[in-house]
Design an enzyme around this catalytic site. Sequence first.
Site, PDB file in Angstrom:
ATOM      1  N   CYS A  54       0.835  -1.211   0.000  1.00  0.00           N
ATOM      2  CA  CYS A  54       0.000   0.000   0.000  1.00  0.00           C
ATOM      3  C   CYS A  54       0.867   1.258   0.000  1.00  0.00           C
ATOM      4  O   CYS A  54       1.575   1.534   0.969  1.00  0.00           O
ATOM      5  CB  CYS A  54      -0.915  -0.070   1.232  1.00  0.00           C
ATOM      6  SG  CYS A  54      -1.607   1.498   1.780  1.00  0.00           S
ATOM      7  N   CYS A  88       0.257   3.838   2.704  1.00  0.00           N
ATOM      8  CA  CYS A  88       0.726   3.333   4.007  1.00  0.00           C
ATOM      9  C   CYS A  88       2.221   3.624   4.167  1.00  0.00           C
ATOM     10  O   CYS A  88       2.678   4.012   5.246  1.00  0.00           O
ATOM     11  CB  CYS A  88       0.514   1.829   4.124  1.00  0.00           C
ATOM     12  SG  CYS A  88      -1.212   1.320   4.058  1.00  0.00           S
TER      13      CYS A  88
END
Length: 141
Positions: free
Chosen positions: A65, A68
């Site tokens: 991600c 993230c």
Amino acid sequence: MPTVACPECSAVNRVPDARLAEGPKCGRCGAALFQGRPVDLTSASFAKHLNAEIPLLVDFWAAWCGPCKMMAPQFETAARMLEPHVRLGKLDTEAEPEIAARHNIRGIPTMILFCSGREIARQSGAMSAADIANWTRGQLG
Ligand code: ZN
């Protein structure tokens, strides 16, 4: 006098409020209870940190991600801003999918703030360290 789980051995320690900011150590293993960085949570340690009395802020993330990854250094800085009043932890949703499912994580990054095991707020999307700290303090009043 809140309880705090050790970042190394997960033992639950009771720390007087006045000593929280004085670099308290774990009674079992001697590690510093606050190390200026988020704790990597696993199925073995998650419940200990969740049920400790100190508020727990969890970043649910995954290696694939992009947002993230962008948020990771911000979350790390936020740990230095919020400790020792809040424990920050990271939960890898790929390594621990059952925990992510139990908390209905639908998108990442998602942060959930827990108090004594209960969810009190959640927020999705990457945030700056200052926004993470402000949001968390706002929820805790
Ligand atoms: Zn310990």
